[in-house]
Enzyme design. Structure first.
Site, PDB file in Angstrom:
ATOM      1  N   ARG A  17       4.037  -4.296   0.738  1.00  0.00           N
ATOM      2  CA  ARG A  17       4.686  -3.260  -0.069  1.00  0.00           C
ATOM      3  C   ARG A  17       5.147  -3.798  -1.420  1.00  0.00           C
ATOM      4  O   ARG A  17       5.030  -3.112  -2.437  1.00  0.00           O
ATOM      5  CB  ARG A  17       5.852  -2.643   0.713  1.00  0.00           C
TER       6      ARG A  17
ATOM      7  N   LYS B 229       8.892   0.524  -4.512  1.00  0.00           N
ATOM      8  CA  LYS B 229      10.312   0.148  -4.406  1.00  0.00           C
ATOM      9  C   LYS B 229      10.741  -0.525  -5.710  1.00  0.00           C
ATOM     10  O   LYS B 229      10.919  -1.745  -5.791  1.00  0.00           O
ATOM     11  CB  LYS B 229      10.513  -0.773  -3.194  1.00  0.00           C
TER      12      LYS B 229
ATOM     13  N   GLU C  41      12.995  12.601   0.457  1.00  0.00           N
ATOM     14  CA  GLU C  41      13.790  11.482   0.963  1.00  0.00           C
ATOM     15  C   GLU C  41      15.236  11.898   1.197  1.00  0.00           C
ATOM     16  O   GLU C  41      15.716  12.909   0.685  1.00  0.00           O
ATOM     17  CB  GLU C  41      13.724  10.283   0.007  1.00  0.00           C
TER      18      GLU C  41
END
Length: 342
Positions: A83, A186, A222
């Site tokens: 990620r 992220k 989210e």
């Protein structure tokens, strides 16, 4: 098991604590250096670093756990490696080889093993890898140099009450990410953009806000900095699908656990905010919180309550117990999920 530092593990929150050593590696002239452990918890960077001006940075979060036998183990660090490299690609930063990433995490945990909370304490060692653009650069372009660093600290529950239902409010005024933006990575800017919405939700007495899709404002994306899941009245595990959602390692682990351990049908699909009635339980999931049961969601003038505002639903509890059991070594893990720190 080695001697631990003198900390009241039961009183830990989710706060910074300086531990003994951290890892740092520099990318320069097209290659990474070997990296090293250092006692210095201050970074020394150029005032013209892209991380400061243009937000060229990303990060990860993972944990180390102590098993009943006293072993220290990591949960799926290969997924954090994958990620962070997706985030690096998005921001035109050099990728970190998986072997380098996992080895660096192992070094940091081993160097601070006396800070890894003991089994049964309810606390864990939180590990924070960070990648950032540095060096002398004032134009809007990728940095000439990069720092990859990892530090760690013992933490308690992210939400102070642990596995207790929290209420959330739908954000009508703010979006977490733009369509085709960086929502799926992220990166630091996503979190800076969430501060105002979170502060306003907290002011109204909610744990955080629910973000809807930025294009139509009709679908759940989210829950603050966590992913959403719901349990339908037919005992199906459902979580939203969208390119703007951060691919949570916890969420994908729960999808696997729901299907293979609890024998539930699982779906990753669009979840419309006006169809909350289909769910009898709901939760937010992520590395920091693991699972936070959602008691209710305030949408416009209505508070939609799921299982209960005070009690955890039975399926949410089973999911939590199974996942946390795997992380602690009490439940057999799928192959490849656990890395022992030796």
């Amino acid at each position: 098991m080695g001697k631990k530092v003198d900390i009241d593990w039961s009183k830990l929150g989710f706060d910074y604590i300086k531990t003994d050593l951290r890892y740092i590696s520099v990318w320069k002239d097209g290659k990474w250096d070997e990296g090293k452990l250092t006692e210095d918890n201050m970074l020394h960077i150029s005032e013209a670093s892209t991380v400061l001006h243009y937000g060229q940075s990303c990060f990860e979060g993972l944990k180390a756990y102590t098993t009943k036998e006293g072993k220290i183990q990591l949960f799926r660090p290969d997924r954090n490696s994958a990620r962070i490299n997706e985030s690096c690609k998005k921001l035109l930063m050099p990728e970190i080889p998986e072997e380098k990433f996992i080895n660096a995490v192992m070094q940091v945990v081993k160097a601070n093993k006396e800070y890894v909370p003991p089994y049964g304490s309810g606390a864990t060692l939180y590990i924070r890898p960070v990648m950032m653009g540095v060096g002398h650069n004032i134009g809007v372009k990728p940095a000439p140099e990069y720092i990859f660093t990892i530090f760690c600290m013992p933490v308690g529950p992210y939400f102070k009450d642990g596995l207790t239902p929290c209420n959330f409010i739908v954000s009508d005024d703010y979006d977490r990410a733009a369509p085709h933006g960086t929502g799926g990575q992220k990166v630091g800017g996503n979190y800076a953009a969430s501060l105002q919405a979170h502060a306003e939700a907290a002011k109204k007495g909610f744990a955080d806000c629910i973000y809807l899709d930025p294009a139509t404002h009709t679908k759940i994306e989210e829950v603050g900095a966590a992913n959403f899941f719901g349990i339908t009245k037919n005992d199906e595990f459902v979580t939203p699908a969208s390119p703007s959602i951060l691919p949570s390692i916890t969420k994908y682990s729960l999808l696997y656990i729901a299907e293979h351990y609890l024998n539930m049908p699982v779906y990753e699909k669009e979840v419309f905010i006006d169809e909350l009635d289909q769910f009898k339980e709901a939760g937010a999931c992520g590395t920091a919180a693991v699972i936070t049961p959602i008691g209710g969601i305030q949408y416009k003038d209505n508070l939609h309550v799921f299982y209960s505002e005070t009690e955890v639903g039975p399926i949410t509890r089973k999911l939590y117990d199974t996942l946390y059991g795997i992380q602690l070594g009490d439940v057999k893990a799928p192959e490849g999920w656990i890395y022992e720190v030796k």
